[in-house]
Design a protein around this motif. Sequence first.
Motif, PDB file in Angstrom:
ATOM      1  N   SER A 170       6.131   6.978 -12.877  1.00  0.00           N
ATOM      2  CA  SER A 170       4.578   6.488 -12.388  1.00  0.00           C
ATOM      3  C   SER A 170       4.590   6.591 -10.699  1.00  0.00           C
ATOM      4  O   SER A 170       5.697   7.128 -10.425  1.00  0.00           O
ATOM      5  CB  SER A 170       4.686   4.752 -12.512  1.00  0.00           C
ATOM      6  N   GLY A 171       3.508   6.432 -10.207  1.00  0.00           N
ATOM      7  CA  GLY A 171       3.591   6.478  -8.855  1.00  0.00           C
ATOM      8  C   GLY A 171       4.455   5.716  -7.786  1.00  0.00           C
ATOM      9  O   GLY A 171       5.000   6.106  -7.001  1.00  0.00           O
ATOM     10  N   ILE A 175       7.143   6.696  -5.408  1.00  0.00           N
ATOM     11  CA  ILE A 175       7.373   6.134  -3.989  1.00  0.00           C
ATOM     12  C   ILE A 175       8.847   5.483  -3.773  1.00  0.00           C
ATOM     13  O   ILE A 175       9.589   5.672  -2.709  1.00  0.00           O
ATOM     14  CB  ILE A 175       6.384   5.096  -3.520  1.00  0.00           C
ATOM     15  N   PHE A 197      -3.520  -0.027  -2.167  1.00  0.00           N
ATOM     16  CA  PHE A 197      -2.880  -0.685  -3.433  1.00  0.00           C
ATOM     17  C   PHE A 197      -1.489  -1.196  -3.131  1.00  0.00           C
ATOM     18  O   PHE A 197      -0.796  -0.480  -2.676  1.00  0.00           O
ATOM     19  CB  PHE A 197      -3.134   0.234  -4.539  1.00  0.00           C
ATOM     20  N   GLY A 199       1.214  -0.877  -4.769  1.00  0.00           N
ATOM     21  CA  GLY A 199       2.125   0.113  -5.482  1.00  0.00           C
ATOM     22  C   GLY A 199       2.440   1.004  -4.371  1.00  0.00           C
ATOM     23  O   GLY A 199       3.712   1.577  -4.366  1.00  0.00           O
ATOM     24  N   ASP A 274       1.411   9.183   0.696  1.00  0.00           N
ATOM     25  CA  ASP A 274       1.085   8.532  -0.820  1.00  0.00           C
ATOM     26  C   ASP A 274      -0.253   8.876  -0.953  1.00  0.00           C
ATOM     27  O   ASP A 274      -1.268   8.380  -0.611  1.00  0.00           O
ATOM     28  CB  ASP A 274       1.060   6.971  -0.517  1.00  0.00           C
ATOM     29  N   ALA A 276      -1.394   9.063  -4.105  1.00  0.00           N
ATOM     30  CA  ALA A 276      -1.765   8.617  -5.410  1.00  0.00           C
ATOM     31  C   ALA A 276      -3.202   8.785  -5.732  1.00  0.00           C
ATOM     32  O   ALA A 276      -3.424   9.030  -6.974  1.00  0.00           O
ATOM     33  CB  ALA A 276      -1.108   7.239  -5.640  1.00  0.00           C
ATOM     34  N   SER A 298      -0.040   9.901  -8.435  1.00  0.00           N
ATOM     35  CA  SER A 298      -0.185   9.259  -9.583  1.00  0.00           C
ATOM     36  C   SER A 298      -0.987   9.703 -10.729  1.00  0.00           C
ATOM     37  O   SER A 298      -1.949  10.105 -10.567  1.00  0.00           O
ATOM     38  CB  SER A 298      -0.635   7.434  -9.158  1.00  0.00           C
ATOM     39  N   TRP A 435      -9.874  -2.393  -1.602  1.00  0.00           N
ATOM     40  CA  TRP A 435      -8.675  -3.191  -1.470  1.00  0.00           C
ATOM     41  C   TRP A 435      -8.543  -4.472  -0.704  1.00  0.00           C
ATOM     42  O   TRP A 435      -8.843  -4.026   0.583  1.00  0.00           O
ATOM     43  CB  TRP A 435      -7.391  -2.227  -1.408  1.00  0.00           C
TER      44      TRP A 435
HETATM   45  C1  LIG Z   1      -2.369   4.362  -3.134  1.00  0.00           C
HETATM   46  C2  LIG Z   1      -1.773   4.075  -4.233  1.00  0.00           C
HETATM   47  N1  LIG Z   1      -0.610   4.071  -4.323  1.00  0.00           N
HETATM   48  C3  LIG Z   1       0.640   3.811  -5.196  1.00  0.00           C
HETATM   49  C4  LIG Z   1      -0.185   3.665  -6.577  1.00  0.00           C
HETATM   50  C5  LIG Z   1       0.948   3.676  -7.616  1.00  0.00           C
HETATM   51  O1  LIG Z   1       0.646   4.403  -8.608  1.00  0.00           O
HETATM   52  P1  LIG Z   1       1.112   4.003 -10.345  1.00  0.00           P
HETATM   53  O2  LIG Z   1      -0.030   2.851 -10.845  1.00  0.00           O
HETATM   54  O3  LIG Z   1       1.082   5.204 -11.010  1.00  0.00           O
HETATM   55  O4  LIG Z   1       2.456   3.286 -10.176  1.00  0.00           O
HETATM   56  C6  LIG Z   1      -1.452   3.603  -6.640  1.00  0.00           C
HETATM   57  C7  LIG Z   1      -2.107   3.329  -8.032  1.00  0.00           C
HETATM   58  O5  LIG Z   1      -2.066   3.069  -8.947  1.00  0.00           O
HETATM   59  C8  LIG Z   1      -2.414   3.630  -5.568  1.00  0.00           C
HETATM   60  O6  LIG Z   1      -3.699   3.568  -5.842  1.00  0.00           O
END
Ligand SMILES: Cc1ncc(COP(=O)(O)O)c(C=O)c1O
Length: 500
Positions: A170-171, A175, A197, A199, A274, A276, A298, A435
């Motif tokens: 996953s993203g 990270i 987000f 994440g 990031d 993603a 991501s 967001w």
């Molecule tokens: C800005 C951002 N960073 C990190 C993530 C995390 O990625 P993942 O959902 O693949 O874990 C996302 C989206 O899902 C994101 O929009």
Amino acid sequence: MTADEFAAMCVPASCTLGQALLALNETGRGMLLVLHPDGRLRRTLTDGDLRRAALQHMKDTAAVAELPEQAPITIGTDATLARVVALLDQHQIDHLPVVDATGRAVDVMLRRELSQRIWLSSPHLGDEETAFVEDAFKTNWIAPLGPHVDGFEQELAAHVGVGHGAAVSSGTAAIHLSLLLLGVQPGDTVFCSSLTFVGSCNPILYCGARPVFIDCDPQTWNMSPTALERAFEWARREGRLPKCVIVVNLYGQSADMDALLPLCERYGVPVLEDAAESLGARYKGRASGSFGKIGVYSFNGNKIITTSGGGMLVADDPAVVQRARKLATQARENAAHYEHVEIGFNYRMSNVLAGIGRGQLRVLEQRVSQRRQVFETYREALADQPQVSWMPEPPGYRSTRWLTCFTLQGANAGQRRDLVLRSLERHSIEARPVWKPMHQQPLFHGAPYFAHDSGDVCAGLFEAGICLPSGSNLTAPQQARVIEQLRRALALAEDGRAAA
Ligand SMILES: Cc1ncc(COP(=O)(O)O)c(C=O)c1O
């Protein structure tokens, strides 16, 4: 349903049964809305009502007002989609009038439309993914890792012009690994964009570090260089510079790297980019995600290309990527007997999913053009709406328009935003607020925050911002439906007719 189609369904109680029959025939909806002179809904009128009137020998010239009274089944403007569907089912009907707080008819829900939900950003497969996945099956490379993982890493790294890539689950995992690779440890500080987000910054907490949030610039919706500068000055005064800065490239657009990178360099702090949400975007000709010491993408199902779930970290330094791969594979040492000297993670991408990624990568540029076209269509169709202000794309930036986003200008933007979102949702159209900034999240209560010069920009974007359905597979009729409902929702929000 367009505003004109809705207007054609509305008739006054003074109209005759003959006129109503004609209107029913012309609209072809099987139902009319009979209105009081002030616009309040008096009753609905169906083919069946007219048939019963004929059987009771009522003349064509009789007024609709002469029909027996009948309280209409209606729904309010704050009704949820679930409530609409429940009422349609309960009464076995296909249309449901929507009335505002004063009883005025403002809309009609159609069962046919509701069964065709429009998503914010759904996966869009090309022609080649199946062949890659079939190959994984045929060659029995179903176990994690395998030739498609290697191929996907090389192809994506080449596509964005960075030396190497490590494909992971996953993203967020990418990270997390990046923070560890940049040496983030418990008690350290990490700067991060607030408008993002979760994440982006949950991994700061995984490391036991403390986030410091930075506002965005209204010109890019991404990290504000002046807010970052003030955060650095504060950190220097406190004697604790951050271990890294997570610069987020939001909604398919790069941050202002020419302003942000020299600042980070001046303080000797590495950048984790990031990207993603911005694979395929460019900044002054260079790929988003290629500016930081480490970049992260991501492939979550809603992203511009997807592996159903997955991520990748990219870096020019082969040692960094090699170490990422090791940490992502339980930090296994190079020994047949599974030797371990440090904590590791099970974060690697599977060969099957990497196969999907290789197929998706081949259509990435096409997906960028398609999403940009979706944005252009919205922009042109809503050019007459002065309250709509699109996310800017400054000169030198090429956004993917991963999501088409806008803010509502004018007073009570937050209330109007909610009203527009509720109205779209009632019509089974998935739109979302921008967001909610991380500095406003209970999870990060008390974390330091540095606002832009003009005030708390990301709080304002959250309050007034809306993300529209933006998928590259959004069809023209679907987009026309979104535009039509949005126009109607904006009008309702503007004239305050509907209850907030
Ligand atoms: C800005 C951002 N960073 C990190 C993530 C995390 O990625 P993942 O959902 O693949 O874990 C996302 C989206 O899902 C994101 O929009």
